[in-house]
Design an enzyme around this catalytic site. Structure first.
Site, PDB file in Angstrom:
ATOM      1  N   LEU A 226       0.802  -1.217   0.000  1.00 32.87           N
ATOM      2  CA  LEU A 226       0.000   0.000   0.000  1.00 32.87           C
ATOM      3  C   LEU A 226       0.837   1.270   0.000  1.00 32.87           C
ATOM      4  O   LEU A 226       0.408   2.306  -0.486  1.00 32.87           O
ATOM      5  CB  LEU A 226      -0.950   0.013   1.212  1.00 32.87           C
ATOM      6  CG  LEU A 226      -2.280  -0.698   1.036  1.00 32.87           C
ATOM      7  CD1 LEU A 226      -3.164  -0.479   2.250  1.00 32.87           C
ATOM      8  CD2 LEU A 226      -3.005  -0.219  -0.221  1.00 32.87           C
ATOM      9  N   HIS A 227       2.022   1.220   0.588  1.00 34.29           N
ATOM     10  CA  HIS A 227       2.811   2.443   0.673  1.00 34.29           C
ATOM     11  C   HIS A 227       4.268   2.088   0.928  1.00 34.29           C
ATOM     12  O   HIS A 227       4.611   0.953   1.225  1.00 34.29           O
ATOM     13  CB  HIS A 227       2.295   3.343   1.806  1.00 34.29           C
ATOM     14  CG  HIS A 227       2.197   2.656   3.132  1.00 34.29           C
ATOM     15  ND1 HIS A 227       3.286   2.409   3.931  1.00 34.29           N
ATOM     16  CD2 HIS A 227       1.129   2.138   3.796  1.00 34.29           C
ATOM     17  CE1 HIS A 227       2.906   1.789   5.034  1.00 34.29           C
ATOM     18  NE2 HIS A 227       1.614   1.605   4.974  1.00 34.29           N
ATOM     19  N   GLY A 228       5.130   3.111   0.792  1.00 38.69           N
ATOM     20  CA  GLY A 228       6.541   2.918   1.079  1.00 38.69           C
ATOM     21  C   GLY A 228       7.288   2.251  -0.064  1.00 38.69           C
ATOM     22  O   GLY A 228       6.711   1.827  -1.069  1.00 38.69           O
TER      23      GLY A 228
END
Length: 402
Positions: A226-228
């Site tokens: 989802l992120h990073g």
């Protein structure tokens, strides 16, 4: 299609299709599959898809055959691309492939475990073909992965629910599923503990071609979808491992998630630079994996195995980042940020005698042994008449959400 095609056929065993798309999921399902295959009142139809059919991930469909299971259908769906577009296209191919397989097999129920895109594709196809779905491990949360939404979507596409903990049962009911269709069974993956014959440390050393001098680290890191940046986060983990030059390290490959191949390249490079103390294995298989879990000193990474299985072995887990955020945890799990210093500090704490002793006493929140038997009993006995019809179970409002 589905149950309606077999209605009135008295005496026929109930036909249970089970879908598996990855080595980890197959390990959790093994004793459920075995129990269905051995039950004279049930007929097993095994659908094998995704990573199992990929040479890159070890062609683990052959392991399934070596275990003595007949594969009813293979669903080719995994593209060579692990970009977001590639995963989306693989999901679409999965819907097509599962539609063909389910139309051919015509099961009474389809059993799906977990939250991966392969599972979502199977659930969508079954729903459109009017085949009841039984979902295992619903109600859980993993806020750092897109799989979180997949899992909840599968819940709404399913008619029966087998959950691992009471809080998860309450969450599935909160999503509108009727309580009489939501069963607290525990995790079937724990059933290995009462059946498996473990390999000795010496056998593992011979098999892996590496000396397992303590401390032994079992490392599995999946991209956070989802992120990073998975590359940045995994680089921090590798630098942290450099702080333990005496440790033996066994890496297992990540799943076929978005950007998973980046992780594979990085861990293979790390192993090539540390051949005397590190190994990377595409698929350990359940016996080797659990034997390593039994003999290792720390489980490191962000795999669900460190959350659900490791506590039953009394082994500390260093859980990195947000991928498993939201799941219940035993006291043997140490959470840390995706930062070199934080990871190194968490590993040092996990290796301390005080924490190791506390891990041995930790209770596993994912239930006790026997989940597979409990699930099979329900699959055999739950009435199928009208099972596709379900309303929305409303809970009384306790607050004004306007």
């Amino acid at each position: 299609m589905g149950y309606t095609r077999r209605e009135g056929e008295i005496g026929l065993p109930r036909k249970i299709a089970v879908m598996t798309g990855s080595r980890a999921e197959y390990g959790l399902l093994y004793w459920l599959i075995r129990g269905i295959a051995d039950d004279p009142d049930l007929e097993l139809k095994l659908l094998v898809a995704g990573m199992h059919l990929s040479p890159e991930f070890g062609n683990t469909w052959m392991e399934i055959q070596r275990d003595g299971f007949e594969i009813a259908a293979k669903v080719e769906m995994l593209l060579s691309s692990d970009s977001p577009v590639g995963i989306a296209k693989s999901t679409g191919l999965g819907v097509i492939g599962f539609a063909d397989a389910l139309e051919l097999i015509k099961p009474d129920i389809l059993v799906i475990l977990g939250d991966r895109f392969e599972a979502l594709a199977a659930a969508v196809a079954a729903h459109i073909l009017r085949i009841p779905v039984a979902h295992i491990h619903g109600g859980e949360c993993t806020y750092g992965a897109m799989d979180d939404a997949f899992r909840h979507s599968i819940t709404k596409l399913s008619q029966l629910h087998f959950v691992a903990a009471e809080s998860y049962r309450q969450r599935v009911i909160q999503m509108g599923e009727h309580p009489n269709r939501v069963f607290l069974t525990g995790s079937p993956g724990l059933d290995h503990l009462e059946h498996i014959s473990y390999l000795s440390a010496q056998e593992l050393e011979s098999d892996l071609g590496i000396g397992l001098s303590h401390p032994v680290f079992l490392v599995t890191y999946h991209p956070v979808t989802l992120h990073g940046s998975p590359e940045t986060a995994f680089a921090s983990l590798l630098r942290a491992l450099d702080g333990f030059p005496e440790a033996s390290i066994v890496f297992t490959y990540p799943n076929a998630d978005t950007h998973g191949r980046v992780i594979v390249r990085m861990l293979e490079d790390y192993v090539s630079r540390h051949p005397e103390r590190a190994r990377a294995v595409a698929s350990l298989g359940q016996r080797r994996y659990l034997s390593l879990l039994k003999h290792c000193d720390v489980v490191i990474g962000n795999s669900s195995s460190g959350i659900t299985e490791a506590p039953s072995f009394g082994v500390p887990t260093v859980n990195i980042g947000d991928r498993q955020r939201g799941r219940l945890r035993a006291a043997s799990v140490i959470d840390c940020e995706e930062d070199e210093g934080a990871i190194r500090g968490a590993i040092q704490r996990a290796l301390s005698p005080e924490f190791r002793n506390s891990a041995l006493r930790a209770d596993n929140p994912y239930g006790k042994l026997g989940a597979s038997r409990r699930i099979i009993k329900i699959l055999k006995e739950f009435p199928l008449e009208g099972i596709l019809e379900k309303g929305f179970f409303d809970l009384p409002l306790t607050a004004d959400y306007r």
